[in-house]
Write a protein that holds these residues in place. Structure first.
Motif, PDB file in Angstrom:
ATOM      1  N   HIS A 120       0.812  -1.218   0.000  1.00 28.17           N
ATOM      2  CA  HIS A 120       0.000   0.000   0.000  1.00 28.17           C
ATOM      3  C   HIS A 120       0.849   1.273   0.000  1.00 28.17           C
ATOM      4  O   HIS A 120       0.455   2.279  -0.590  1.00 28.17           O
ATOM      5  N   GLU A 121       2.022   1.220   0.594  1.00 26.48           N
ATOM      6  CA  GLU A 121       2.892   2.395   0.619  1.00 26.48           C
ATOM      7  C   GLU A 121       3.573   2.651  -0.722  1.00 26.48           C
ATOM      8  O   GLU A 121       3.909   3.785  -1.037  1.00 26.48           O
ATOM      9  N   HIS A 122       3.775   1.594  -1.531  1.00 28.56           N
ATOM     10  CA  HIS A 122       4.584   1.737  -2.735  1.00 28.56           C
ATOM     11  C   HIS A 122       3.854   1.430  -4.047  1.00 28.56           C
ATOM     12  O   HIS A 122       4.447   1.601  -5.113  1.00 28.56           O
ATOM     13  N   LYS A 123       2.613   1.028  -3.981  1.00 29.32           N
ATOM     14  CA  LYS A 123       1.910   0.603  -5.206  1.00 29.32           C
ATOM     15  C   LYS A 123       1.779   1.738  -6.223  1.00 29.32           C
ATOM     16  O   LYS A 123       1.951   1.510  -7.421  1.00 29.32           O
ATOM     17  N   ASN A 124       1.499   2.953  -5.791  1.00 33.01           N
ATOM     18  CA  ASN A 124       1.345   4.063  -6.742  1.00 33.01           C
ATOM     19  C   ASN A 124       2.674   4.419  -7.396  1.00 33.01           C
ATOM     20  O   ASN A 124       2.731   4.684  -8.596  1.00 33.01           O
ATOM     21  N   PHE A 125       3.736   4.427  -6.611  1.00 31.66           N
ATOM     22  CA  PHE A 125       5.076   4.689  -7.140  1.00 31.66           C
ATOM     23  C   PHE A 125       5.420   3.653  -8.216  1.00 31.66           C
ATOM     24  O   PHE A 125       5.851   4.001  -9.314  1.00 31.66           O
ATOM     25  N   VAL A 126       5.213   2.385  -7.919  1.00 32.22           N
ATOM     26  CA  VAL A 126       5.542   1.308  -8.859  1.00 32.22           C
ATOM     27  C   VAL A 126       4.667   1.406 -10.105  1.00 32.22           C
ATOM     28  O   VAL A 126       5.167   1.350 -11.233  1.00 32.22           O
ATOM     29  N   TYR A 127       3.374   1.572  -9.925  1.00 31.71           N
ATOM     30  CA  TYR A 127       2.456   1.646 -11.072  1.00 31.71           C
ATOM     31  C   TYR A 127       2.800   2.826 -11.984  1.00 31.71           C
ATOM     32  O   TYR A 127       2.867   2.675 -13.206  1.00 31.71           O
ATOM     33  N   ASN A 128       3.028   3.995 -11.411  1.00 33.36           N
ATOM     34  CA  ASN A 128       3.347   5.181 -12.224  1.00 33.36           C
ATOM     35  C   ASN A 128       4.649   4.997 -12.990  1.00 33.36           C
ATOM     36  O   ASN A 128       4.754   5.382 -14.159  1.00 33.36           O
ATOM     37  N   LEU A 129       5.630   4.407 -12.346  1.00 35.18           N
ATOM     38  CA  LEU A 129       6.899   4.151 -13.018  1.00 35.18           C
ATOM     39  C   LEU A 129       6.689   3.174 -14.175  1.00 35.18           C
ATOM     40  O   LEU A 129       7.183   3.396 -15.287  1.00 35.18           O
ATOM     41  N   CYS A 130       5.923   2.127 -13.943  1.00 31.43           N
ATOM     42  CA  CYS A 130       5.614   1.162 -15.008  1.00 31.43           C
ATOM     43  C   CYS A 130       4.846   1.834 -16.147  1.00 31.43           C
ATOM     44  O   CYS A 130       5.107   1.564 -17.323  1.00 31.43           O
TER      45      CYS A 130
ATOM     46  N   ASP B  56       0.078  -5.220 -15.010  1.00 34.70           N
ATOM     47  CA  ASP B  56       0.704  -6.548 -15.017  1.00 34.70           C
ATOM     48  C   ASP B  56       2.107  -6.494 -14.431  1.00 34.70           C
ATOM     49  O   ASP B  56       2.487  -7.339 -13.611  1.00 34.70           O
ATOM     50  N   ILE B  57       2.879  -5.512 -14.856  1.00 33.37           N
ATOM     51  CA  ILE B  57       4.251  -5.393 -14.358  1.00 33.37           C
ATOM     52  C   ILE B  57       4.243  -5.055 -12.871  1.00 33.37           C
ATOM     53  O   ILE B  57       5.054  -5.586 -12.106  1.00 33.37           O
ATOM     54  N   THR B  58       3.323  -4.192 -12.457  1.00 36.53           N
ATOM     55  CA  THR B  58       3.209  -3.855 -11.037  1.00 36.53           C
ATOM     56  C   THR B  58       2.963  -5.115 -10.218  1.00 36.53           C
ATOM     57  O   THR B  58       3.587  -5.327  -9.176  1.00 36.53           O
ATOM     58  N   GLN B  59       2.094  -5.964 -10.718  1.00 38.76           N
ATOM     59  CA  GLN B  59       1.815  -7.223 -10.026  1.00 38.76           C
ATOM     60  C   GLN B  59       3.074  -8.089  -9.964  1.00 38.76           C
ATOM     61  O   GLN B  59       3.410  -8.641  -8.910  1.00 38.76           O
ATOM     62  N   GLU B  60       3.806  -8.171 -11.068  1.00 40.17           N
ATOM     63  CA  GLU B  60       5.043  -8.950 -11.098  1.00 40.17           C
ATOM     64  C   GLU B  60       6.071  -8.387 -10.121  1.00 40.17           C
ATOM     65  O   GLU B  60       6.787  -9.148  -9.459  1.00 40.17           O
ATOM     66  N   VAL B  61       6.147  -7.068 -10.041  1.00 38.91           N
ATOM     67  CA  VAL B  61       7.088  -6.435  -9.116  1.00 38.91           C
ATOM     68  C   VAL B  61       6.779  -6.857  -7.691  1.00 38.91           C
ATOM     69  O   VAL B  61       7.674  -7.260  -6.932  1.00 38.91           O
ATOM     70  N   PHE B  62       5.521  -6.802  -7.307  1.00 40.52           N
ATOM     71  CA  PHE B  62       5.184  -7.127  -5.925  1.00 40.52           C
ATOM     72  C   PHE B  62       5.276  -8.621  -5.638  1.00 40.52           C
ATOM     73  O   PHE B  62       5.528  -9.012  -4.493  1.00 40.52           O
ATOM     74  N   VAL B  63       5.142  -9.444  -6.646  1.00 41.03           N
ATOM     75  CA  VAL B  63       5.419 -10.870  -6.458  1.00 41.03           C
ATOM     76  C   VAL B  63       6.902 -11.041  -6.129  1.00 41.03           C
ATOM     77  O   VAL B  63       7.268 -11.763  -5.194  1.00 41.03           O
ATOM     78  N   LYS B  64       7.757 -10.353  -6.890  1.00 36.63           N
ATOM     79  CA  LYS B  64       9.208 -10.430  -6.623  1.00 36.63           C
ATOM     80  C   LYS B  64       9.547  -9.845  -5.263  1.00 36.63           C
ATOM     81  O   LYS B  64      10.391 -10.394  -4.543  1.00 36.63           O
TER      82      LYS B  64
END
Length: 179
Positions: free
Chosen positions: A12-22, A34-42
């Protein structure tokens, strides 16, 4: 095993940062999701390996995101004869794909879409490290120090990449008579 509440907080703290970057890399909401989901799996899989002494959690997640985005673009590039920029054009006619040129990025005003689309095409034609420095410094508005941390480079290397990227953009704009 990672505590589910800890991971949920991180997400929840980083999802917007990751999504916007993707989204800056892919220009496509579905691909960014999709990439955001993969990032959080990793992140979940490798959270035990994170060492706070080496980097901030946000920096670590940012690096994972950048690598996932670049891997995505590389995979797309290998599937297409003319590289990932060709994904903006029809295979038979080389005409621009309307949805690729008219993507909907939440942070972009609709005033000068044609000029913006041309600029984005030029950015996506740059080498991956120059794309990354432009995305992080200009689109994400990160400081050179943050960009250096995210890219695991020195500040001088980031400055050099940024200058080369700007010069390449300038040359390409000149060759196409500007925006």
């Amino acid at each position: 095993m990672t505590d589910p509440q800890v991971f949920e907080t991180i997400y929840h703290e980083h999802k917007n940062f990751v999504y916007n970057l993707c989204l800056h890399y892919t220009l496509n909401e579905e691909d960014a999701q999709d990439i955001t989901q993969e990032v959080f799996v990793k992140v979940h899989q490798h959270l035990q390996q994170f060492t706070p002494e080496k980097a901030l959690l946000k920096t670590w997640i940012g690096r994972i995101t950048i690598h996932q985005c670049l891997d995505f673009l590389k995979a797309r590039k290998t599937k297409k004869r003319f590289g990932f920029i060709s994904s903006l054009f029809q295979k038979q006619s080389n005409e621009p794909i309307a949805t690729a040129l008219n993507y909907h990025h939440p942070g972009v005003a609709a005033e000068d879409k044609e000029g913006l689309n041309r600029l984005l095409q030029i950015i996506w034609s740059l080498p991956a490290n120059q794309q990354t420095v432009i995305i992080l410094s200009k689109m994400e508005e990160r400081s050179q120090k943050e960009v250096a941390e995210l890219m695991n480079l020195s500040i001088k290397a980031v400055e050099s990449l940024l200058q080369r990227a700007k010069e390449n953009i300038r040359k390409k704009l000149t060759n196409t008579e500007g925006l």
